[in-house]
Write an enzyme that holds these catalytic residues in place. Structure first.
Site, short mmCIF file in Angstrom:
data_model
loop_
_atom_site.label_atom_id
_atom_site.label_comp_id
_atom_site.label_asym_id
_atom_site.label_seq_id
_atom_site.Cartn_x
_atom_site.Cartn_y
_atom_site.Cartn_z
CD GLU A 42 13.33 60.48 88.98
OE1 GLU A 42 13.79 59.80 89.89
OE2 GLU A 42 12.99 61.67 89.13
CB CYS A 197 15.58 66.06 105.15
SG CYS A 197 15.70 64.85 106.49
CB CYS A 204 15.79 70.59 111.72
SG CYS A 204 16.58 68.99 111.49
CB CYS A 207 12.30 70.85 108.06
SG CYS A 207 11.40 69.38 107.57
CB CYS A 213 10.49 65.68 112.25
SG CYS A 213 11.99 64.69 112.07
FE1 SF4 Z 1 14.63 66.02 108.29
FE2 SF4 Z 1 13.08 65.98 110.46
FE3 SF4 Z 1 14.98 67.83 110.23
FE4 SF4 Z 1 12.81 67.89 108.67
S1 SF4 Z 1 12.89 68.16 110.88
S2 SF4 Z 1 14.96 68.24 108.05
S3 SF4 Z 1 12.42 65.72 108.35
S4 SF4 Z 1 15.29 65.61 110.38
#
Ligand code: SF4
Length: 367
Positions: A42, A197, A204, A207, A213
């Site tokens: 970390e 992200c 996106c 995602c 989102c």
């Molecule tokens: Fe990031 Fe939203 Fe795109 Fe997902 S949908 S990658 S959370 S900006």
């Protein structure tokens, strides 16, 4: 600011399902997840990319496999392992914290949040990551990656470094962290920030939480996270003295513990050429006071090194000496100097001098 259309469990469920399928499971610190191993990873991963960290981490763990081994190592040795990773306060604090664990906890890594967060160099997010990943506790994290994800997910309209915004992001991070599989969730949200992200060009369409989102739904992903209000970085100036003797040795000084490159070996540093000349004039009791009248000095090309808060314009100057310098430090063979814990720009200068100057000098002399 919280996203009105989601529920914490839908966020974590979607994220965990994605992590099982696409997350990273084979990173070195994901094997044998002891708090010590997780802690070192970390700290290394703060400000540094995974691919850069891996070889450093493996070498560090081979040399210091336990808290005790790290605590009992010399600071020079620890910083030599850190050399090239930058942000050396991280390495110094890791060493100090290991010594504290040895003295206060008999070398056993502490198990409570308060004990861990009080160790040098460990903030709330790192303590949360150590506890969740190695002990499976439900402790939220809010590192740079998680901040970015949450700022976009909730379309947060203010800079995340502002106190009030950060406090609300912590509340949000806490609310979204599940009691079920908190260790995997921590890895998952860090992975999402690092691989999907991403800072630039987020993916996106891949995602797992895109349906909820806010930034994505509003078509405003590029607007988040909101940047810090800009202040131009100042440029400072430094002369670094490359003093060489007849035996191809270079003169090094240890930096003070506080300040840039703290505790590392470096070249003697001066605010400007005048300061260097004053020292040399004292040395040889000379009346000379301007660089052109010192043919034994050779200026190398200046270059810029950027720190978090400022740029440093560095001018290396070579001086061939045949007597001791009136400074505290040590002489070291130039080929050995590049092996010890040096700041990256200093290593660059010494490597360049060794390659282009010392070798030619030897050829000139032999010829
Ligand atoms: Fe990031 Fe939203 Fe795109 Fe997902 S949908 S990658 S959370 S900006």
């Amino acid at each position: 600011m919280s996203n009105p259309i989601d529920s914490p469990s839908s966020f974590s469920d979607a994220l965990l399902a994605w992590f099982d399928r696409y997350g990273r499971h084979d990173l070195p610190w994901q094997q044998n997840k002891t708090p010590y191993r997780v802690w070192v990873s970390e700290i290394m991963l703060q400000q540094t990319q995974v691919q850069t960290v891996i070889p450093y981490y493996q070498k560090f763990m081979a040399s210091f496999p336990t808290v005790r081994a790290l605590a009992e190592a010399s600071q020079d040795d620890v910083l030599a392992h850190w050399s090239g990773l930058g942000y050396y306060a991280r390495g110094r604090n890791l060493h100090k914290a290991a010594q504290k664990i040895l003295s206060d906890f008999n070398g056993d890594f502490p198990q409570t949040f308060d004990e861990i967060v009080n160790l040098p160099g460990i903030g709330r997010s790192t303590a949360g990551a150590i506890l969740s990943i190695s002990y499976g506790m439900r402790t939220p994290i809010l590192d740079g990656n998680v901040k970015r994800v949450l700022c976009r997910y909730d379309a947060v309209e203010s800079w995340s470094g502002e106190k009030a915004t950060e406090a609300r992001l912590w509340q949000r991070a806490d609310a979204l962290t599940p009691s079920h599989r908190p260790d995997d969730y921590t890895q998952a949200i860090m992975d999402l920030g690092a691989t999907v992200c991403r800072r630039s060009r987020p993916l996106c369409e891949k995602c797992p939480v895109q349906a909820e989102c806010a930034a994505k739904l509003e078509g405003r992903v590029a607007e988040f996270p909101v940047s810090k209000p800009k202040k131009a970085k100042p440029t400072k100036y430094a002369v670094l003295l490359v003093a060489l003797d007849e035996q191809q040795q270079i003169f090094l000084q240890k930096r003070p513990q506080k300040g840039i490159w703290g505790g590392l070996w470096s070249l003697p540093q001066f605010d400007d050429e005048e300061a260097l000349l004053r020292l040399l004039a004292d040395e040889v009791n000379s009346e000379q006071s301007s660089l052109p009248s010192r043919p034994d000095l050779l200026k190398l090309t200046q270059f810029k090194h950027t720190f978090t808060h400022y740029h440093l314009m560095i001018e290396p100057i070579i001086l061939e000496v045949d007597s001791m310098l009136n400074m505290t430090g040590k002489w070291m063979a130039i080929h050995q100097a590049v092996e010890i814990g040096l700041p990256a720009p200093v290593r660059k200068i010494i490597q360049l001098v060794e390659k282009d100057y010392v070798k030619n000098r030897t050829v000139r002399k032999n010829g």
